[in-house]
Design an enzyme around this catalytic site. Structure first.
Site, PDB file in Angstrom:
ATOM      1  N   ASP A 268     -57.831  70.619  26.451  1.00 10.92           N
ATOM      2  CA  ASP A 268     -56.673  70.391  25.608  1.00 10.92           C
ATOM      3  C   ASP A 268     -56.196  71.781  25.169  1.00 10.92           C
ATOM      4  OD1 ASP A 268     -54.641  69.395  24.102  1.00 10.92           O
ATOM      5  OD2 ASP A 268     -55.880  68.023  22.920  1.00 10.92           O
TER       6      ASP A 268
HETATM    7  C1  BGC Z   1     -52.409  67.701  22.477  1.00  9.10           C
HETATM    8  C2  BGC Z   1     -52.440  67.179  23.902  1.00  9.10           C
HETATM    9  C3  BGC Z   1     -51.233  67.664  24.645  1.00  9.10           C
HETATM   10  C4  BGC Z   1     -51.215  69.182  24.598  1.00  9.10           C
HETATM   11  C5  BGC Z   1     -50.055  69.784  25.336  1.00  9.10           C
HETATM   12  C6  BGC Z   1     -52.182  69.194  22.410  1.00  9.10           C
HETATM   13  O1  BGC Z   1     -51.889  69.596  21.113  1.00  9.10           O
HETATM   14  O2  BGC Z   1     -53.601  67.366  21.825  1.00  9.10           O
HETATM   15  O3  BGC Z   1     -52.507  65.780  23.912  1.00  9.10           O
HETATM   16  O4  BGC Z   1     -51.247  67.197  25.957  1.00  9.10           O
HETATM   17  O5  BGC Z   1     -51.127  69.587  23.243  1.00  9.10           O
HETATM   18  O6  BGC Z   1     -48.877  69.633  24.669  1.00  9.10           O
END
Ligand code: BGC
Length: 771
Positions: A268
């Site tokens: 993530d």
């Molecule tokens: C989130 C993810 C997301 C990623 C990219 C993160 O803050 O937890 O679910 O895919 O950002 O935007």
């Protein structure tokens, strides 16, 4: 003929074979491998994170996408683009010096999609969603989200399907299959045990191996085995003491060795702290990628603390991914998906997942001949299509409830509509204009309810035929919801309900309440005051039209709850431990300069999540898992098992008939009660579900389920195995988790060891677990 041979030859040349992948990685320098495994960074207002090597490598390949990966032109490997999210493609709708728009469809949120219990429909939505991914030049959609609704306050519950791993797994598999049928990828997330947003980068989820295997991993296991997604996204949190992105046990032993996952694992965004540990764990791609991570990996290769073989294996998975991407295939995307057709599908899907919670005296459907509808509540005018954060979509419009109603030909109380519209406009104009990052750090609260004086209400009750009230809730990543003024109604909302009820009931007129929320709210204290309740969830951009389809009876509601509505928050088995115990004295500075407070969340409820708890411990919720009303009713008959003894599997058939006067669909659920002599077990667990076709009055359909050995099994921690105990198994077919309509039983003569697993991911501390 000649042409045919050439094209077959070209096709073969495109096949992604392990030998071809290995050969490509063998040609790479160490620097190239490192670059490949660390994303190109991310632009944030005021902060430039990452930055990659820059030249020729754009972070804006598709504007507004969450990330891009490194290109190696000399090896013909292009940059690829990954973008959010679970409710649809999240990219910038407009671009500098460009008059064209790049809107994407805002689909109903995952919680709504799960409430359809309709695998085919979810796959169809995935197919359309994936078409937008492909036509806007994106390679991987960072979706679906599939963490378990452990607690109603989870800030991202709207991005997730259910409290039950079977529903979650089946929905995610359907979504992955649908999206990937376009030749683009998905990233099932957030793997794993990421059930709260509070201190999400420092939170340690502490749970038993059994709860982990049966509840929190099981959905991912189903999705991996049934859909083999291109990628998996590891989560932010720690799991029993180790960051999931740094856990070899989780990402390699469980995901790859036990389940056979063949794809890529990415972090993530800015997840974890140790890039080298992430490489070793098999977390191939670090997103969005920072120069510090590249340096750490390079240093570790140089001082031999990281074996180049590990880097090679990760790079091979990255290359396999790139070779199947549309970027590699040089697909000429149109930037022009059929948004109109998709909006129509979004509307159907939304209506299919709405849940009729109450309908006294047939308050619904609302006859077309109704003279005038009085719509109350700011949300009727400012409907919420989806949640906030990366799960949000930049759609062109959201149809409000009042717009939906008037488009369908209903007459609204014009004066009331005008007053509310003006109020919402003025109040919204006062709100700060924040960009994504500012909003992310400091979400703007929704505007207050408009006050209506008593005399005016009395007049409305005299002139209008029926009152609608919409209650709205929004949430998203970065924080969890609160009990006061969120799970519970705000004072102004209670007041509004009381006043509208008093005025309209005095005139013998009905009051219908619409819940427009991504998650669960308290209903027990006020539900008696209204005649009907429709849970519309957050239904995407066609919101008001879809709600109208259900209110009007154009579509008979068939959605059912995939998450329990407790009578009160304190009934929740996780209420005492959610969102965790903070250790402020150990706080450090974390992502984006935010305070990082170490937190521990002990999952004391163990496997007793949602209905597994309410049913086993006889706690009556407001609305149980699996519940949902219809404008018709169904009878269940003729339950048959293929055998009374379990030998490999058992087929179950049942007849469902529409016994009412309106065509409708029924969600049929199969629960199993297993013998609990050696292990404690939930009273029953969902092992199958199906949605009937649209049945006309009097029409009947036979539904068939198959129960397999793993459905009988529970995870025995002492033996690290899935074990089916010998004895009697009760099959209960019902309209909800408590509304059993037919039951039968079969026997398992001898205990079955269904599967042996590795002894890993154990908690480091004793957990006082519910039994
Ligand atoms: C989130 C993810 C997301 C990623 C990219 C993160 O803050 O937890 O679910 O895919 O950002 O935007």
């Amino acid at each position: 003929m000649g042409m045919l041979i050439v094209s077959i030859h070209m096709c073969q040349a495109q096949t992604v074979t392990p030998a071809r992948v290995k050969a490509l990685v063998a040609k790479m320098t160490t620097e190239e491998k490192v670059n490949l495994l660390v994303g190109m960074g991310m632009k944030l207002p005021g902060i430039i994170q990452g930055g990659g090597t820059g030249i020729g490598q754009t972070m804006d390949k598709v504007e507004g996408a969450a990330g891009t990966t490194f290109a190696i032109p000399r090896l013909n490997l292009p940059a690829t683009v990954v973008a959010d999210g679970p409710a649809g493609l999240r990219i910038s709708p407009t671009r500098k010096d460009d008059t064209k728009t790049y809107y994407a469809t805002a689909w109903p949120v995952a919680t709504l999609l799960a409430s359809t219990w309709d695998i085919k429909l979810v796959e169809q939505v995935g197919k359309a969603m994936g078409n937008e991914v492909k036509e806007y030049g994106v390679d991987v959609l960072l979706a679906p989200g599939m963490n378990i609704h452990r607690n109603p306050l989870g800030g991202r519950n709207f991005e997730y399907y259910a409290e039950d791993p079977f529903v979650s797994g089946k929905m995610a598999a359907a979504m992955v299959n649908g999206i990937e049928s376009n030749g683009v990828g998905t990233s099932i997330k957030h793997f794993a045990v990421n059930n709260a947003e509070s201190n999400r980068n420092t939170s340690n989820s502490i749970l038993s191996e059994r709860a982990l295997r049966e509840i929190y991993l099981r959905g991912f296991e189903i999705a991996v085995k049934e859909a083999q997604p291109w990628t998996v996204m590891s989560s932010y949190n720690k799991l029993n003491g180790t960051y999931t992105s740094e856990s070899y046990d989780l990402l390699t032993t469980v995901l790859r060795k036990e389940w056979g996952f063949k794809g890529l694992v990415m972090t993530d965004w800015f997840g974890g702290t140790d890039a080298v540990a992430q490489m070793k764990a098999g977390n191939d791609l670090l997103m969005p990628g920072t120069p510090q991570q590249k340096k750490a990996i390079t240093d570790a290769i140089n001082d031999k603390s990281l074996d180049i073989k590990i880097l090679d294996a990760n790079a091979e998975r990255m290359v396999s991914y790139i070779l199947q991407s549309q970027a590699f295939k040089k697909y000429t995307f149109t930037n022009n998906p059929d948004l109109k057709a998709h909006a129509a599908l979004a509307r159907t899907a939304a209506a299919e997942g709405m849940i009729l919670l109450k309908n006294d005296g047939n308050a619904l459907p609302i006859a077309k001949a109704t003279k005038s509808i009085a719509a109350f509540g700011i949300t009727s005018y400012d409907f919420i299509s989806g949640g906030t954060g990366s799960g949000d979509v930049n759609e062109e419009y959201t149809v409000s409830l009042v717009e939906g109603l008037s488009k369908a030909g209903y007459t609204l109380d014009d004066a009331l509509t005008a007053a509310y519209a003006a109020y919402v406009k003025t109040e919204k104009a006062k709100q700060p204009n924040k960009n994504f990052f500012e909003e992310f750090m400091n979400p703007t609260p929704r505007i207050n309810e408009m006050e209506i004086d008593d005399a005016e209400l009395t007049a409305k009750a005299a002139s209008a035929d029926i009152a609608l009230i919409t209650i709205g809730r929004n949430a998203g990543e970065g924080s969890d919801r609160k009990v006061e003024n969120d799970f519970k109604l705000k004072e102004a909302e209670s007041l509004l309900i009381n006043k509208v009820m008093a005025a309209f009931h005095a005139k013998n007129k009905k009051v219908v309440l619409i819940i427009n929320a991504g998650g669960v709210i308290e209903t027990a204290s006020w539900r008696d005051k209204v005649d009907a309740i429709l849970l519309s969830w957050q239904p995407g951009m066609e919101a008001g039209s879809a709600v109208t389809d259900v209110l009007s009876g154009k579509l008979n509601p068939s959605g059912k709850l995939a998450t329990t509505f407790p009578a009160q928050y304190s009934d929740e088995p996780s209420a005492k431990t959610f969102p965790g115990k903070e250790f402020p004295e150990k706080a450090t500075t974390g992502m984006f300069g935010m305070k990082a407070i170490p937190t521990e969340v002990t999952y004391e409820e163990g496997i007793y999540v949602g209905y597994r708890y309410y049913n086993t411990f006889n706690i009556k919720p407001a609305y149980e898992f699996g519940f949902g009303l219809s404008y018709t009713n169904f009878t269940y008959s003729n339950l048959k098992l293929s055998s009374a003894d379990f030998k490999g599997n058992i087929a179950v058939t049942i007849d469902i008939a529409n016994a009412g006067k309106t065509a409708g669909k029924e969600v049929v659920q199969l629960y199993l009660s297993a013998p609990a002599l050696k292990m404690n077990k939930p009273k029953e667990e969902l092992k199958g579900f199906a949605k009937t076709n649209l049945l006309q009055p009097g029409q009947k359909q036979t539904i068939r389920f198959v129960i397999a050995a793993k459905d009988l099994a529970s995870f025995d921690t002492n033996r690290t195995s899935w074990i089916a105990e010998a004895g009697q198994y009760d099959v209960k077919i019902g309209a909800s988790s408590v509304d059993t309509r037919q039951s039968a039983m079969f026997r398992l003569a001898k205990e079955l060891v269904v599967e042996k697993c590795n002894k890993i991911l154990s908690p480091q501390v004793e957990i006082n677990e519910m039994k």
